[in-house]
Design an enzyme around this catalytic site. Sequence first.
Site, mmCIF file in Angstrom:
data_model
loop_
_atom_site.group_PDB
_atom_site.id
_atom_site.type_symbol
_atom_site.label_atom_id
_atom_site.label_comp_id
_atom_site.label_asym_id
_atom_site.label_seq_id
_atom_site.Cartn_x
_atom_site.Cartn_y
_atom_site.Cartn_z
ATOM 1 N N TYR A 132 41.122 71.929 8.522
ATOM 2 C CA TYR A 132 41.923 72.826 7.687
ATOM 3 C C TYR A 132 43.370 72.934 8.148
ATOM 4 O O TYR A 132 44.222 73.430 7.416
ATOM 5 C CB TYR A 132 41.266 74.212 7.616
ATOM 6 C CG TYR A 132 40.141 74.246 6.623
ATOM 7 C CD1 TYR A 132 40.396 74.155 5.255
ATOM 8 C CD2 TYR A 132 38.819 74.319 7.042
ATOM 9 C CE1 TYR A 132 39.362 74.151 4.327
ATOM 10 C CE2 TYR A 132 37.785 74.320 6.126
ATOM 11 C CZ TYR A 132 38.064 74.232 4.764
ATOM 12 O OH TYR A 132 37.032 74.212 3.852
ATOM 13 N N GLU A 218 10.865 68.856 14.010
ATOM 14 C CA GLU A 218 11.760 68.124 13.120
ATOM 15 C C GLU A 218 12.363 69.005 12.028
ATOM 16 O O GLU A 218 13.578 69.040 11.847
ATOM 17 C CB GLU A 218 11.018 66.961 12.463
ATOM 18 C CG GLU A 218 11.873 66.200 11.448
ATOM 19 C CD GLU A 218 11.094 65.195 10.623
ATOM 20 O OE1 GLU A 218 11.681 64.678 9.645
ATOM 21 O OE2 GLU A 218 9.922 64.907 10.942
ATOM 22 N N ASP A 271 7.257 64.495 11.314
ATOM 23 C CA ASP A 271 6.429 63.914 10.255
ATOM 24 C C ASP A 271 5.924 62.541 10.670
ATOM 25 O O ASP A 271 6.596 61.816 11.415
ATOM 26 C CB ASP A 271 7.232 63.772 8.961
ATOM 27 C CG ASP A 271 7.532 65.103 8.295
ATOM 28 O OD1 ASP A 271 6.843 66.090 8.590
ATOM 29 O OD2 ASP A 271 8.474 65.149 7.478
#
Length: 390
Positions: A132, A218, A271
């Site tokens: 910014y 995860e 997973d």
Amino acid sequence: MASRAAELFSEIDKLRVQLLLNVEGKTDCQYVEEEISHREILAHIENVIQGIVTSLSKNEAPVLTLPNRSSWANVSFDSAVGLQMSSGSSVTTIRSDCASSVTKFAQILKILSVIYRLVLSDSYATKRDIYYNNTQLFGSQKTVDGIVDDVSCMLKVPRRSLHVLATSKGLISGDLCYMEEDGTRIDCHSRSAAVAVSSNIAGIRNIVSSAKFVMIVEKDATFQRLLDDDFCSKLSPCIIITGKGVPDVNSRLMVRKLWDTLRIPIFALVDADPHGIEIMCIYKYGSVAMSFEAHSLTVPSVMWLGLLPSDLQRLQVPVDALIPLTERDKSKLNSLLKRPYLTSQSDWQKEMELMQQSKVKAEIQSLAAIAPDFLTNTYLPNKLHYGGWV
């Protein structure tokens, strides 16, 4: 472009003079104790700028050379460290007289200038602050993120030492208390809300914990489920942390900090799919893009707790909870099997080969198809008891 470059490192020259003036007011002992690391960083930046000045004095277009952070040619594998940058054989050249790279040249100089000021004044800024400060030059936050990492790699200085902080996206909870650099005491015991991972891991001190293990989770959804079920106190005192998918640097630094301090087992719950396995590998072995900081980011002791492809068969997870591998999954899996660290992980290799053969994947949530509370009341307790961890 030459005038812009001259303007930027003229500014840095002024800062160098300021540094010399500041040093005059200190004893040698004070300078060595307080400023030695700062001085080294400033010297690295000054060397880069001096090279640009020299090129301009010879009427030559300045050029910056960066190690290619996306090339496996620059990476070697050490089982005690993970993926680490070993050479600069593959490099990226940023020219000030080339239309395709002149903007990046200016962006790098601007960030070098900002870092110089921050280190010199012993102050900090976030990457968002930098963006910014000059949105027109950078164009996007992602550009700033990448260039800060490029500069860190080019200078061979850990990113946290450049006084540029990143906003953390990770969460942590469990049997853990510590002190932030500003003196704020953080207590992670609350079961109702997790604590955001600190943006300044290096400043954390006075870590207190009776945890028996750390578990990397995860997904945020699974993390919240464990939090709701009071997992960290029901089974055994422990710490759970999530990077909400692909982990940010702060989440990885925090896992490493916990390992260095507590020296307790660290497990990964991901997973049973190529994406989850890769996320686990980032925590354990690191990534090519950040291999230049492997020593502070990797935890080679991380163990794969679940969800294993073999669990899907062993637990007879309902077929309708399984998902066929996509072509992208198959490509990712083939890529993972070729990674150098797989040669030292025969058990992992077998699990991935089983996934290849079965052609299916599954999310951790698939265990709910067996029973709604199967993950927290059966699966994890049995895994941890069987391994002798609790």
